[in-house]
Structure formats: structure tokens, C-alpha cells
Scaffold this motif. Structure first.
Motif, PDB file in Angstrom:
ATOM      1  N   PHE A 140      32.848 -44.998   0.861  1.00  0.00           N
ATOM      2  CA  PHE A 140      31.404 -45.014   0.665  1.00  0.00           C
ATOM      3  C   PHE A 140      30.689 -44.039   1.592  1.00  0.00           C
ATOM      4  N   ALA A 141      31.327 -43.665   2.686  1.00  0.00           N
ATOM      5  CA  ALA A 141      30.737 -42.630   3.542  1.00  0.00           C
ATOM      6  C   ALA A 141      30.686 -41.291   2.828  1.00  0.00           C
ATOM      7  N   GLN A 142      31.586 -41.094   1.858  1.00  0.00           N
ATOM      8  CA  GLN A 142      31.613 -39.851   1.086  1.00  0.00           C
ATOM      9  C   GLN A 142      30.878 -39.978  -0.244  1.00  0.00           C
ATOM     10  N   ALA A 143      30.279 -41.142  -0.501  1.00  0.00           N
ATOM     11  CA  ALA A 143      29.611 -41.384  -1.779  1.00  0.00           C
ATOM     12  C   ALA A 143      28.290 -40.628  -1.856  1.00  0.00           C
ATOM     13  N   GLN A 144      27.907 -40.314  -3.090  1.00  0.00           N
ATOM     14  CA  GLN A 144      26.629 -39.632  -3.322  1.00  0.00           C
ATOM     15  C   GLN A 144      26.006 -40.152  -4.615  1.00  0.00           C
ATOM     16  N   PHE A 145      24.705 -40.364  -4.558  1.00  0.00           N
ATOM     17  CA  PHE A 145      23.933 -40.672  -5.759  1.00  0.00           C
ATOM     18  C   PHE A 145      22.801 -39.673  -5.851  1.00  0.00           C
ATOM     19  N   ALA A 146      22.622 -39.085  -7.034  1.00  0.00           N
ATOM     20  CA  ALA A 146      21.587 -38.061  -7.189  1.00  0.00           C
ATOM     21  C   ALA A 146      20.957 -38.148  -8.575  1.00  0.00           C
ATOM     22  N   ILE A 147      19.701 -37.757  -8.638  1.00  0.00           N
ATOM     23  CA  ILE A 147      18.971 -37.615  -9.902  1.00  0.00           C
ATOM     24  C   ILE A 147      18.351 -36.223  -9.914  1.00  0.00           C
ATOM     25  N   GLY A 148      18.494 -35.507 -11.037  1.00  0.00           N
ATOM     26  CA  GLY A 148      17.974 -34.143 -11.075  1.00  0.00           C
ATOM     27  C   GLY A 148      17.568 -33.694 -12.465  1.00  0.00           C
ATOM     28  N   ILE A 149      17.154 -32.455 -12.529  1.00  0.00           N
ATOM     29  CA  ILE A 149      16.754 -31.829 -13.792  1.00  0.00           C
ATOM     30  C   ILE A 149      17.587 -30.573 -13.989  1.00  0.00           C
TER      31      ILE A 149
ATOM     32  N   ILE B  43      26.800 -40.017  -9.936  1.00  0.00           N
ATOM     33  CA  ILE B  43      27.412 -40.991  -9.035  1.00  0.00           C
ATOM     34  C   ILE B  43      28.761 -40.420  -8.625  1.00  0.00           C
ATOM     35  N   LYS B  44      28.887 -40.070  -7.357  1.00  0.00           N
ATOM     36  CA  LYS B  44      30.092 -39.387  -6.875  1.00  0.00           C
ATOM     37  C   LYS B  44      30.754 -40.198  -5.768  1.00  0.00           C
ATOM     38  N   LEU B  45      32.035 -40.453  -5.929  1.00  0.00           N
ATOM     39  CA  LEU B  45      32.851 -41.104  -4.913  1.00  0.00           C
ATOM     40  C   LEU B  45      34.001 -40.180  -4.554  1.00  0.00           C
ATOM     41  N   SER B  46      33.935 -39.598  -3.382  1.00  0.00           N
ATOM     42  CA  SER B  46      34.969 -38.675  -2.925  1.00  0.00           C
ATOM     43  C   SER B  46      35.092 -37.496  -3.888  1.00  0.00           C
ATOM     44  N   LYS B  47      36.213 -37.370  -4.594  1.00  0.00           N
ATOM     45  CA  LYS B  47      36.461 -36.206  -5.452  1.00  0.00           C
ATOM     46  C   LYS B  47      36.153 -36.455  -6.928  1.00  0.00           C
TER      47      LYS B  47
ATOM     48  N   LEU C  84      35.673 -33.730 -11.812  1.00  0.00           N
ATOM     49  CA  LEU C  84      36.740 -33.676 -10.809  1.00  0.00           C
ATOM     50  C   LEU C  84      36.430 -32.538  -9.845  1.00  0.00           C
ATOM     51  N   TYR C  85      36.137 -32.879  -8.596  1.00  0.00           N
ATOM     52  CA  TYR C  85      35.753 -31.878  -7.601  1.00  0.00           C
ATOM     53  C   TYR C  85      36.990 -31.279  -6.942  1.00  0.00           C
ATOM     54  N   THR C  86      36.976 -29.972  -6.757  1.00  0.00           N
ATOM     55  CA  THR C  86      38.086 -29.261  -6.122  1.00  0.00           C
ATOM     56  C   THR C  86      37.668 -28.817  -4.726  1.00  0.00           C
ATOM     57  N   ILE C  87      37.231 -27.577  -4.559  1.00  0.00           N
ATOM     58  CA  ILE C  87      36.822 -27.072  -3.248  1.00  0.00           C
ATOM     59  C   ILE C  87      35.404 -26.520  -3.333  1.00  0.00           C
TER      60      ILE C  87
ATOM     61  N   LEU D  86      21.088 -39.002  -2.334  1.00  0.00           N
ATOM     62  CA  LEU D  86      21.442 -39.952  -1.308  1.00  0.00           C
ATOM     63  C   LEU D  86      22.925 -39.835  -1.014  1.00  0.00           C
ATOM     64  N   GLY D  87      23.312 -39.648   0.216  1.00  0.00           N
ATOM     65  CA  GLY D  87      24.697 -39.501   0.587  1.00  0.00           C
ATOM     66  C   GLY D  87      25.107 -38.050   0.630  1.00  0.00           C
ATOM     67  N   LYS D  88      26.412 -37.824   0.847  1.00  0.00           N
ATOM     68  CA  LYS D  88      26.928 -36.484   0.997  1.00  0.00           C
ATOM     69  C   LYS D  88      26.996 -35.773  -0.335  1.00  0.00           C
TER      70      LYS D  88
END
Length: 207
Positions: free
Chosen positions: A22-31, A64-68, A107-110, A205-207
Motif C-alpha cells: 500500500f505504500a506503493q499504491a496510487q489512486f488518480a482521476i484525470g482527463i 488504481i495502481k498497486l505496485s506494478k 502492466l508497468y515496466t520501467i 493520491l500515493g506514488k
């Protein structure tokens, strides 16, 4: 006593693991918005030549992002259809408009680069087609909404890049799976759309 120690150790490990995730979690809203390069894949016989029609898409997304791994649902207004030409006619347009709802797994890479895939559900808002009168040389437009199915299912495949300061860049191909033709003719018609987007995370919110 040993069992209590073992339980305590397991709870501690799970707590630390959960805290790390959860320290690496991110929540975002955008356009987001950008151009469409749309075409129709059709089984119509010889005599018609279909080419890309340029339009645009615009809308909102949530991430909604958790780690990778991330899940990104979107709501987009999208101009689709095709440019087509019959023998002796000028370039004509089939103008379809949809509200699309893609639900993507990322799926996040680098360095924020990510691979995207998922289903997309489309809801038709408008369908018009141009006709050419060879006698008068005039081009007229008519609604063909009754000849096009009200919903569409596609698979979305793409690449993205989440940049610093909340910016995002996406390139995506939406391959239509549904035959959208509901008219009297028997030919199959499917949407095909290339999309290129620039987005901005309004809330993060988050990283």
C-alpha cells in the motif's frame, strides 16, 4: 507458546508485506484527449474502397495502481467510422460517434512505461453517412442510426507512459469484435480505431 509465537510472526510478516504494497499504491482521476484514426472492416463486395477517417476522442479516467499492476477504467466520447469511395465518387464519410468505456489492465515496466490491454464497451450516439448523386454532383448526409447496432464490443491493446507532474501519453489500437451492422444488407461491419492520447491526472493520491 510456540504456536503463539508462530502466529505473531505470521501476522507481522503479513502486516509488513501489506504496508509495503500500500505504500506503493496510487489512486488518480484525470482527463485525456487526442486524435482517432478510424476505419471500418467490412465484407462489402468489390466497388467500395474504405480508408481512415480522422476524428478525436476526449473524456476522463481513473487509475488504481498497486505496485506494478494498474486498473484504469475510462469514459470517452469517440468519433469513429470511415472515409470511403465508390467508382466515380469523391471521398465520402461514414461518421459514427460513441461513448466508449474501456477497462484496462496496465502492466508497468520501467520509468512509468506500461503495457495496456482490456475490453471496451461502446454505446452509439450518432451514425451518419454521406451519399453522392452522380447526376447533380451533390453530396448529402443522412442518418443511418437505425442501421447500426446500439452497442459495440472491442479489445483495446496499447502502450502508455506515465510522466512526472501527472502527465500521461497513450497509444492504443481498438479492434472491434462485434458486427455493428443491423441493416438489411448481409455484410459484416466492425470498428477499427487507432488512438493517441495526452492526459493529465487532476487528482493523485500515493506514488
Amino acid at each position: 507458546m510456540k504456536n503463539n509465537r508462530l502466529k505473531f510472526l505470521m501476522i507481522a510478516v503479513l502486516t509488513l508485506t501489506s504496508a509495503g504494497v500500500f505504500a506503493q499504491a496510487q489512486f488518480a482521476i484525470g482527463i485525456k484527449a487526442g486524435p482517432n484514426f478510424a476505419n471500418l472492416n467490412t465484407s462489402e463486395g468489390v466497388g467500395a474502397n474504405y480508408k481512415n477517417r480522422t476524428g478525436f476522442h476526449a473524456g476522463a479516467f481513473a487509475l488504481i495502481k498497486l505496485s506494478k499492476i494498474g486498473i484504469q477504467p475510462e469514459v470517452l466520447f469517440s468519433q469513429q467510422g470511415s472515409t470511403f469511395k465508390y467508382s466515380g465518387s469523391p471521398d465520402l464519410k461514414a461518421n459514427f460517434s460513441y461513448v466508449n468505456v474501456p477497462i484496462l489492465i496496465k502492466l508497468y515496466t520501467i520509468a512509468g512505461i506500461n503495457i495496456q490491454a482490456g475490453p471496451q464497451f461502446g454505446f452509439l450516439t450518432s451514425a451518419k453517412r454521406e451519399n453522392y448523386d452522380s447526376t447533380s454532383g451533390q453530396v448529402t448526409e443522412q442518418s443511418i442510426k437505425n442501421d447500426v447496432k446500439k452497442s459495440d464490443v472491442s479489445v483495446a491493446l496499447g502502450l502508455g507512459w506515465d510522466l512526472p507532474f501527472g502527465l500521461t501519453i497513450d497509444g492504443r489500437y481498438n479492434l472491434g469484435l462485434s458486427d455493428i451492422n443491423s441493416g438489411a444488407s448481409a455484410e459484416s461491419i466492425k470498428n477499427q480505431v487507432w488512438q493517441f492520447s495526452i492526459g493529465y491526472k487532476l487528482i493523485k493520491l500515493g506514488k
